[in-house]
Design a protein around this motif. Structure first.
Motif, PDB file in Angstrom:
ATOM      1  N   LYS A 181       0.820  -1.222   0.000  1.00 13.59           N
ATOM      2  CA  LYS A 181       0.000   0.000   0.000  1.00 13.59           C
ATOM      3  C   LYS A 181       0.853   1.271   0.000  1.00 13.59           C
ATOM      4  CE  LYS A 181      -4.018  -2.232   2.121  1.00 13.59           C
ATOM      5  NZ  LYS A 181      -3.975  -3.279   1.187  1.00 13.59           N
ATOM      6  N   LEU A 182       1.972   1.209  -0.694  1.00 17.06           N
ATOM      7  CA  LEU A 182       2.833   2.369  -0.844  1.00 17.06           C
ATOM      8  C   LEU A 182       2.396   3.131  -2.094  1.00 17.06           C
ATOM      9  CD1 LEU A 182       6.283   0.791   0.035  1.00 17.06           C
ATOM     10  CD2 LEU A 182       4.908   2.332   1.435  1.00 17.06           C
ATOM     11  N   PRO A 183       2.164   4.439  -1.990  1.00 17.78           N
ATOM     12  CA  PRO A 183       1.652   5.212  -3.123  1.00 17.78           C
ATOM     13  C   PRO A 183       2.753   5.605  -4.122  1.00 17.78           C
ATOM     14  CG  PRO A 183       1.881   6.628  -1.222  1.00 17.78           C
ATOM     15  CD  PRO A 183       2.271   5.235  -0.771  1.00 17.78           C
ATOM     16  N   ILE A 184       3.456   4.567  -4.603  1.00 21.65           N
ATOM     17  CA  ILE A 184       4.578   4.783  -5.529  1.00 21.65           C
ATOM     18  C   ILE A 184       4.286   4.086  -6.844  1.00 21.65           C
ATOM     19  CG2 ILE A 184       7.043   4.390  -5.928  1.00 21.65           C
ATOM     20  CD1 ILE A 184       7.332   4.333  -2.831  1.00 21.65           C
ATOM     21  N   ARG A 185       4.356   4.848  -7.906  1.00 20.20           N
ATOM     22  CA  ARG A 185       4.156   4.323  -9.254  1.00 20.20           C
ATOM     23  C   ARG A 185       5.530   4.131  -9.871  1.00 20.20           C
ATOM     24  NH1 ARG A 185       3.515   7.177 -14.579  1.00 20.20           N
ATOM     25  NH2 ARG A 185       4.248   8.996 -13.451  1.00 20.20           N
ATOM     26  N   ILE A 186       5.714   3.047 -10.623  1.00 22.42           N
ATOM     27  CA  ILE A 186       6.961   2.827 -11.356  1.00 22.42           C
ATOM     28  C   ILE A 186       6.691   3.120 -12.825  1.00 22.42           C
ATOM     29  CG2 ILE A 186       8.744   1.173 -12.014  1.00 22.42           C
ATOM     30  CD1 ILE A 186       8.242  -0.278  -9.397  1.00 22.42           C
ATOM     31  N   ALA A 187       7.550   3.939 -13.430  1.00 20.52           N
ATOM     32  CA  ALA A 187       7.362   4.343 -14.834  1.00 20.52           C
ATOM     33  C   ALA A 187       8.708   4.401 -15.529  1.00 20.52           C
ATOM     34  CB  ALA A 187       6.693   5.722 -14.888  1.00 20.52           C
ATOM     35  N   LYS A 188       8.670   4.330 -16.854  1.00 17.61           N
ATOM     36  CA  LYS A 188       9.889   4.422 -17.650  1.00 17.61           C
ATOM     37  C   LYS A 188      10.427   5.852 -17.578  1.00 17.61           C
ATOM     38  CE  LYS A 188      11.800   3.371 -22.156  1.00 17.61           C
ATOM     39  NZ  LYS A 188      11.551   2.809 -23.464  1.00 17.61           N
ATOM     40  N   GLY A 189      11.733   5.956 -17.299  1.00 18.16           N
ATOM     41  CA  GLY A 189      12.373   7.260 -17.245  1.00 18.16           C
ATOM     42  C   GLY A 189      12.702   7.772 -18.634  1.00 18.16           C
TER      43      GLY A 189
END
Length: 190
Positions: A181-189
């Motif tokens: 439940k961590l509000p962290i999104r992973i996205a391409k840099g």
């Protein structure tokens, strides 16, 4: 220098299921992108940057160079370092090789760049965040999805950074962040 490797616990009794791994592998084969589900609320973005032969380097926030150094006084205030009493001032001057008259001068460039690489830069922030959370067991083998925690890539370098081995590791990391439940999104840099 590789400091440690951590894998993801998958299977019976684990948060990440074998079915998710199968779906993620299938998605990666079809799209050549990791399978990512974004949290309902995003407070921070972790970016992945492809590094040839080393997988995907992670940053918490966009990749950046160190900003211009602040003054020593600004640095002490921002970091919550006590610097007002005679004892505190003496201790700081001794440990940082500065004089009380240097408090309003910029932090020495080398010290500031090292601080950025070890503590406050986007690579270091990702490293320290991922070190603190339960991602699964340490892994001694090079098999399976995992993250590599590194300190420095050559002698004299103390940069703290994390590399994900492959796209499956990125998919599993995002799934684990959601489970926690961590509000962290992973996205391409970029």
């Amino acid at each position: 220098m590789l400091q440690s490797r951590r894998g993801f616990l998958i299977g019976a009794g684990a948060v990440l299921t074998a079915a998710f791994v199968k779906d993620a592998r299938s998605f990666i084969q079809r799209t050549n992108e990791p399978l990512m589900a974004s949290p309902s609320e995003v407070v921070e973005t972790m970016y992945w940057h492809e590094i040839p032969d080393d997988g995907y380097q992670l940053t918490l926030g966009p990749w950046s160079f160190p900003p211009p150094p602040p003054t020593w006084r600004e640095f002490f205030v921002k970091e919550g370092i006590p610097h007002l009493t005679d004892v505190e001032i003496e201790k700081l001057c001794s440990s940082h090789c500065i004089q009380p008259g240097d408090f309003d001068k910029p932090v020495q460039r080398r010290y500031w760049e090292d601080w950025f690489d070890i503590t406050s830069g986007p690579l270091a922030r990702a490293y320290h965040l991922l070190q603190r959370i339960d991602l699964g067991p340490s892994r001694g083998s090079g098999r399976g999805p995992h993250l590599e925690f590194n300190v420095g890539s050559h002698p004299g370098d103390s940069t703290h950074y994390v590399n994900a081995k492959d796209m499956l590791s990125l998919s599993l990391l995002q799934a684990r962040l959601l489970d926690l439940k961590l509000p962290i999104r992973i996205a391409k840099g970029e």
